[in-house]
Design a protein around this motif. Structure first.
Motif, short mmCIF file in Angstrom:
data_model
loop_
_atom_site.label_atom_id
_atom_site.label_comp_id
_atom_site.label_asym_id
_atom_site.label_seq_id
_atom_site.Cartn_x
_atom_site.Cartn_y
_atom_site.Cartn_z
N ASP A 18 0.84 -1.19 0.00
CA ASP A 18 0.00 0.00 0.00
C ASP A 18 0.88 1.25 0.00
N TRP A 19 0.56 2.18 -0.86
CA TRP A 19 1.36 3.38 -1.04
C TRP A 19 1.00 4.50 -0.07
N ARG A 20 -0.11 4.38 0.64
CA ARG A 20 -0.59 5.47 1.51
C ARG A 20 0.34 5.75 2.69
N HIS A 21 1.24 4.84 3.00
CA HIS A 21 2.17 5.10 4.11
C HIS A 21 3.16 6.22 3.77
N HIS A 22 3.21 6.63 2.49
CA HIS A 22 4.07 7.74 2.08
C HIS A 22 3.45 9.09 2.42
N MET A 23 2.18 9.08 2.81
CA MET A 23 1.49 10.32 3.13
C MET A 23 1.67 10.67 4.61
N LYS A 24 1.64 11.96 4.89
CA LYS A 24 1.73 12.43 6.26
C LYS A 24 0.38 12.26 6.94
N ASN A 25 0.36 12.28 8.27
CA ASN A 25 -0.87 12.01 9.02
C ASN A 25 -2.03 12.93 8.68
N ARG A 37 5.13 3.34 -15.90
CA ARG A 37 3.79 3.42 -15.32
C ARG A 37 3.91 3.87 -13.87
N ARG A 38 3.15 4.91 -13.51
CA ARG A 38 3.22 5.46 -12.16
C ARG A 38 1.82 5.88 -11.70
N LEU A 60 3.26 13.43 -5.69
CA LEU A 60 4.11 12.24 -5.57
C LEU A 60 3.89 11.37 -6.80
N TYR A 61 4.94 10.62 -7.18
CA TYR A 61 4.72 9.56 -8.16
C TYR A 61 5.26 8.26 -7.59
N ILE A 62 4.41 7.24 -7.71
CA ILE A 62 4.58 5.98 -6.99
C ILE A 62 4.51 4.82 -7.97
N ASN A 63 5.33 3.80 -7.74
CA ASN A 63 5.25 2.59 -8.55
C ASN A 63 3.97 1.86 -8.14
N PRO A 64 3.01 1.68 -9.06
CA PRO A 64 1.74 1.05 -8.70
C PRO A 64 1.86 -0.44 -8.40
#
Length: 102
Positions: free
Chosen positions: A1-8, A28-29, A40-44
């Motif tokens: 899950d990529w949401r851990h890169h977000m702040k609280n 692909r991002r 942000l750009y994240i590896n899906p």
């Protein structure tokens, strides 16, 4: 899950699957605009954070077509192809976040 890169205290304003183009490569991002504001750009595939576009009041979204747009910063221009053809939505969302900044 990529949401851990977000702040609280951060919320997702816009998110879409894109191809990020740089030189001859096309990757692909997941492109995410947050309430911080941050882009942000994240590896899906594995949720890895691949980069962050530096936010400033001078950032510009340049629409090339329904699916193709650039995000221009100093000194770099980021090139994207939105798989859902949301170029104009990206432009409007970024500009709305800029308008809310004081």
């Amino acid at each position: 899950d990529w949401r851990h890169h977000m702040k609280n205290d951060e919320d997702v304003i816009m998110c879409s699957l894109v191809y990020k183009k740089r030189h001859l490569s096309k990757k692909r991002r997941l492109l995410v605009l947050t309430s911080a504001p941050r882009i942000l750009y994240i590896n899906p595939d594995d949720g890895a954070l691949k980069g962050e576009i530096p936010w400033s009041k001078h950032i510009r979204v340049l629409i090339k077509s329904k699916s193709t747009f650039d995000i221009a910063t100093k000194p770099r221009v980021y090139h994207f192809i939105d798989l859902d053809q949301k170029s104009s939505e990206w432009k409007a969302s970024v500009e709305k976040m800029q308008a809310n900044e004081i």
